[in-house]
Design a protein around this motif. Structure first.
Motif, PDB file in Angstrom:
ATOM      1  N   ILE A   3       0.660  -1.267   0.033  1.00 54.73           N
ATOM      2  CA  ILE A   3       0.027  -0.082  -0.036  1.00 54.73           C
ATOM      3  C   ILE A   3       0.901   1.381   0.067  1.00 54.73           C
ATOM      4  O   ILE A   3       0.535   2.162  -0.790  1.00 54.73           O
ATOM      5  N   MET A   4       1.938   1.222   0.882  1.00 52.89           N
ATOM      6  CA  MET A   4       2.700   2.347   0.801  1.00 52.89           C
ATOM      7  C   MET A   4       3.506   2.549  -0.565  1.00 52.89           C
ATOM      8  O   MET A   4       3.807   3.788  -1.010  1.00 52.89           O
ATOM      9  N   ALA A   5       3.804   1.515  -1.384  1.00 52.93           N
ATOM     10  CA  ALA A   5       4.717   1.713  -2.520  1.00 52.93           C
ATOM     11  C   ALA A   5       3.791   2.187  -3.665  1.00 52.93           C
ATOM     12  O   ALA A   5       3.847   3.038  -4.457  1.00 52.93           O
ATOM     13  N   LEU A   6       2.368   1.495  -3.288  1.00 48.62           N
ATOM     14  CA  LEU A   6       1.485   2.146  -4.358  1.00 48.62           C
ATOM     15  C   LEU A   6       0.920   3.654  -4.118  1.00 48.62           C
ATOM     16  O   LEU A   6       1.075   4.294  -5.117  1.00 48.62           O
ATOM     17  N   ALA A   7       1.114   4.026  -2.895  1.00 46.58           N
ATOM     18  CA  ALA A   7       0.836   5.622  -2.608  1.00 46.58           C
ATOM     19  C   ALA A   7       1.662   6.363  -3.091  1.00 46.58           C
ATOM     20  O   ALA A   7       1.664   7.457  -3.674  1.00 46.58           O
TER      21      ALA A   7
END
Length: 75
Positions: A3-7
């Motif tokens: 999720i952090m990588a996509l954000a």
């Protein structure tokens, strides 16, 4: 972690797209009589990372009730 990588990807992609556009009225100073002032602001704007620029754009969209950009880039 995903999720952090996509954000982060979303913020960087939006920031990269926004870097190609001219400065917004909020980024411009109302009194641009001093030519050195504008060149300094232009330099400062170019030093902002794509992530920060994208994050600011997303926050501005949320604050002004504007639609968020698409997650995927249009081809």
């Amino acid at each position: 972690m995903l999720i952090m990588a996509l954000a982060m990807y979303g913020c960087v992609r939006i920031g990269r797209e926004q870097a190609c556009h001219p400065p917004t009225p909020l980024e411009k100073n109302q009194a641009q009589d001093d030519p050195n002032l504008w060149s300094f602001r232009k330099l400062a704007r170019s030093l902002v990372s794509w992530f920060t620029r994208g994050l600011r754009y997303l926050m501005r969209c949320l604050q002004n009730d504007l639609p968020l950009p698409a997650f995927r880039a249009r081809e």
